[in-house]
Enzyme design. Structure first.
Site, PDB file in Angstrom:
ATOM      1  N   ASN A   9      24.947  13.267  33.784  1.00  0.00           N
ATOM      2  CA  ASN A   9      23.669  12.988  33.124  1.00  0.00           C
ATOM      3  C   ASN A   9      23.125  14.302  32.530  1.00  0.00           C
ATOM      4  O   ASN A   9      22.689  15.197  33.239  1.00  0.00           O
ATOM      5  CB  ASN A   9      22.716  12.419  34.184  1.00  0.00           C
ATOM      6  CG  ASN A   9      21.362  12.056  33.622  1.00  0.00           C
ATOM      7  OD1 ASN A   9      20.852  12.719  32.737  1.00  0.00           O
ATOM      8  ND2 ASN A   9      20.779  10.997  34.164  1.00  0.00           N
ATOM      9  N   GLY A  11      20.510  14.874  30.869  1.00  0.00           N
ATOM     10  CA  GLY A  11      19.061  15.054  31.078  1.00  0.00           C
ATOM     11  C   GLY A  11      18.804  15.788  32.378  1.00  0.00           C
ATOM     12  O   GLY A  11      18.018  16.751  32.435  1.00  0.00           O
ATOM     13  N   GLU A  40      32.456   6.527  43.982  1.00  0.00           N
ATOM     14  CA  GLU A  40      31.514   5.421  44.116  1.00  0.00           C
ATOM     15  C   GLU A  40      30.286   5.897  44.883  1.00  0.00           C
ATOM     16  O   GLU A  40      30.415   6.530  45.937  1.00  0.00           O
ATOM     17  CB  GLU A  40      32.184   4.285  44.890  1.00  0.00           C
ATOM     18  CG  GLU A  40      31.678   2.943  44.441  1.00  0.00           C
ATOM     19  CD  GLU A  40      32.240   1.832  45.305  1.00  0.00           C
ATOM     20  OE1 GLU A  40      31.543   0.827  45.462  1.00  0.00           O
ATOM     21  OE2 GLU A  40      33.361   1.998  45.826  1.00  0.00           O
ATOM     22  N   ASP A  69      20.801  13.147  43.476  1.00  0.00           N
ATOM     23  CA  ASP A  69      20.689  11.694  43.470  1.00  0.00           C
ATOM     24  C   ASP A  69      19.209  11.364  43.424  1.00  0.00           C
ATOM     25  O   ASP A  69      18.406  11.924  44.164  1.00  0.00           O
ATOM     26  CB  ASP A  69      21.372  11.044  44.676  1.00  0.00           C
ATOM     27  CG  ASP A  69      21.755   9.610  44.333  1.00  0.00           C
ATOM     28  OD1 ASP A  69      22.583   9.421  43.420  1.00  0.00           O
ATOM     29  OD2 ASP A  69      21.186   8.671  44.926  1.00  0.00           O
ATOM     30  N   PHE A 152      14.343  11.430  29.990  1.00  0.00           N
ATOM     31  CA  PHE A 152      15.452  10.467  29.950  1.00  0.00           C
ATOM     32  C   PHE A 152      15.103   9.321  30.898  1.00  0.00           C
ATOM     33  O   PHE A 152      14.032   9.311  31.525  1.00  0.00           O
ATOM     34  CB  PHE A 152      16.775  11.154  30.350  1.00  0.00           C
ATOM     35  CG  PHE A 152      16.807  11.620  31.785  1.00  0.00           C
ATOM     36  CD1 PHE A 152      17.347  10.818  32.789  1.00  0.00           C
ATOM     37  CD2 PHE A 152      16.292  12.859  32.150  1.00  0.00           C
ATOM     38  CE1 PHE A 152      17.363  11.264  34.114  1.00  0.00           C
ATOM     39  CE2 PHE A 152      16.319  13.300  33.461  1.00  0.00           C
ATOM     40  CZ  PHE A 152      16.854  12.495  34.452  1.00  0.00           C
ATOM     41  N   ARG A 181      12.148  16.155  40.520  1.00  0.00           N
ATOM     42  CA  ARG A 181      13.268  17.112  40.433  1.00  0.00           C
ATOM     43  C   ARG A 181      12.750  18.546  40.387  1.00  0.00           C
ATOM     44  O   ARG A 181      13.321  19.435  41.021  1.00  0.00           O
ATOM     45  CB  ARG A 181      14.114  16.795  39.179  1.00  0.00           C
ATOM     46  CG  ARG A 181      15.348  17.666  39.011  1.00  0.00           C
ATOM     47  CD  ARG A 181      16.307  17.092  37.991  1.00  0.00           C
ATOM     48  NE  ARG A 181      16.752  15.764  38.387  1.00  0.00           N
ATOM     49  CZ  ARG A 181      16.275  14.630  37.874  1.00  0.00           C
ATOM     50  NH1 ARG A 181      15.366  14.641  36.909  1.00  0.00           N
ATOM     51  NH2 ARG A 181      16.703  13.473  38.319  1.00  0.00           N
TER      52      ARG A 181
HETATM   53  P1  ITT Z   1      24.929  11.167  37.979  1.00  0.00           P
HETATM   54  O1  ITT Z   1      25.238  10.261  39.165  1.00  0.00           O
HETATM   55  O2  ITT Z   1      26.134  11.499  37.145  1.00  0.00           O
HETATM   56  O3  ITT Z   1      24.162  12.390  38.387  1.00  0.00           O
HETATM   57  P2  ITT Z   1      23.091   9.071  37.119  1.00  0.00           P
HETATM   58  O4  ITT Z   1      22.140   9.015  35.956  1.00  0.00           O
HETATM   59  O5  ITT Z   1      23.982   7.889  37.356  1.00  0.00           O
HETATM   60  O6  ITT Z   1      23.936  10.412  36.945  1.00  0.00           O
HETATM   61  P3  ITT Z   1      21.816   8.568  39.678  1.00  0.00           P
HETATM   62  O7  ITT Z   1      22.945   7.768  40.219  1.00  0.00           O
HETATM   63  O8  ITT Z   1      21.142   9.569  40.582  1.00  0.00           O
HETATM   64  O9  ITT Z   1      22.256   9.405  38.406  1.00  0.00           O
HETATM   65  O10 ITT Z   1      20.739   7.562  39.108  1.00  0.00           O
HETATM   66  C1  ITT Z   1      19.463   7.996  38.784  1.00  0.00           C
HETATM   67  C2  ITT Z   1      18.706   6.878  38.073  1.00  0.00           C
HETATM   68  O11 ITT Z   1      17.317   7.181  38.135  1.00  0.00           O
HETATM   69  C3  ITT Z   1      19.069   6.776  36.618  1.00  0.00           C
HETATM   70  O12 ITT Z   1      18.842   5.461  36.146  1.00  0.00           O
HETATM   71  C4  ITT Z   1      18.067   7.731  35.970  1.00  0.00           C
HETATM   72  O13 ITT Z   1      17.809   7.407  34.622  1.00  0.00           O
HETATM   73  C5  ITT Z   1      16.840   7.528  36.847  1.00  0.00           C
HETATM   74  N1  ITT Z   1      16.118   8.799  36.955  1.00  0.00           N
HETATM   75  C6  ITT Z   1      16.379   9.818  37.826  1.00  0.00           C
HETATM   76  N2  ITT Z   1      15.594  10.875  37.570  1.00  0.00           N
HETATM   77  C7  ITT Z   1      14.831  10.526  36.513  1.00  0.00           C
HETATM   78  C8  ITT Z   1      13.864  11.199  35.768  1.00  0.00           C
HETATM   79  O14 ITT Z   1      13.543  12.458  36.015  1.00  0.00           O
HETATM   80  N3  ITT Z   1      13.270  10.545  34.762  1.00  0.00           N
HETATM   81  C9  ITT Z   1      13.608   9.285  34.478  1.00  0.00           C
HETATM   82  N4  ITT Z   1      14.539   8.575  35.104  1.00  0.00           N
HETATM   83  C10 ITT Z   1      15.151   9.191  36.127  1.00  0.00           C
END
Ligand code: ITT
Length: 200
Positions: A9, A11, A40, A69, A152, A181
């Site tokens: 990600n 972002g 997973e 996460d 994002f 974060r």
């Molecule tokens: P990685 O596992 O590769 O890090 P991911 O986006 O799948 O990427 P997660 O499994 O931790 O990451 O899922 C996080 C979810 O929460 C995902 O839908 C993000 O868009 C959302 N999220 C997390 N932090 C956010 C933020 O700062 N602003 C908006 N949405 C956020």
């Protein structure tokens, strides 16, 4: 020191880079590597999933790895989507679909019951087995429509009453000042500063 950030990600990666600026480290995300396995995320908490990602990639790459996460917990939905935030919109979902689904599910819920929290767990694992875990959270509420183009994920529908703005209307710097974060990153930065002094 090189640190691999176990995320695809961009972002998240941007915010992590900004939050850890000033440390003598180089950060690389997983998109930097080719043919790296996916794992997973089947843990039952942000903590379990963050540790699982960091431990796996640290072993696989024999390098220090930082994993994030995170997700959104909505009061009116008893904490959902929580650890399922990334997959909320169903198979083949996207940030946009996730937001649309949440707005739909929240239709008719009045402002006082739209409270929500962003949560973030950062887990750092070193090849020698040392681990650092920190977390952060941020309160806000679910808006009625998308506003703003920054950030994002759920940012355009996460409204911060203190600022009268959504998270997507904040600059990267402002977001890190208030976000889940950003808070976790400040704690991690302190631990990493100590750690880097020890090994220098
Ligand atoms: P990685 O596992 O590769 O890090 P991911 O986006 O799948 O990427 P997660 O499994 O931790 O990451 O899922 C996080 C979810 O929460 C995902 O839908 C993000 O868009 C959302 N999220 C997390 N932090 C956010 C933020 O700062 N602003 C908006 N949405 C956020």
């Amino acid at each position: 020191m090189d640190i691999i950030v176990a995320t695809r990600n961009e972002g998240k990666l941007r915010e992590i880079r900004k939050g850890l600026k000033g440390l003598r480290i180089r950060l690389k995300g997983l998109n930097h590597f080719h043919n790296i396995p996916k794992i997973e995320e089947d843990g039952t908490s942000f903590l379990e999933n963050a540790l699982k990602k960091a431990r796996f990639y640290s072993k696989y790459l024999s390098q220090p790895v930082l994993a994030d996460d995170s997700g959104l917990e909505v009061d009116a939905l008893k904490g959902a989507p929580g650890i399922f935030s990334a997959r909320y919109g169903g198979a083949g979902t996207s940030d946009k679909k996730n937001r649309e689904k949440l707005l739909k599910v929240m239709e008719g819920v009045p402002t006082p019951r739209r409270g929500a929290s962003f949560k973030c767990v950062l887990a750092m694992v070193f090849p020698d087995g040392r681990e650092i875990v920190v977390e952060g959270s941020c309160r806000g509420r679910i808006g009625f429509k998308e506003v703003g183009r920054g950030g994002f994920g759920y940012d355009p529908i996460f409204f911060l009453p203190r600022y009268g703005k959504t998270m997507a209307e904040l600059s990267l710097q402002e977001k890190n000042r208030v976000s889940h974060r950003g808070k976790a990153l400040r704690k991690l930065k302190k631990s990493l500063e100590r750690f880097l002094k020890e090994i220098e």
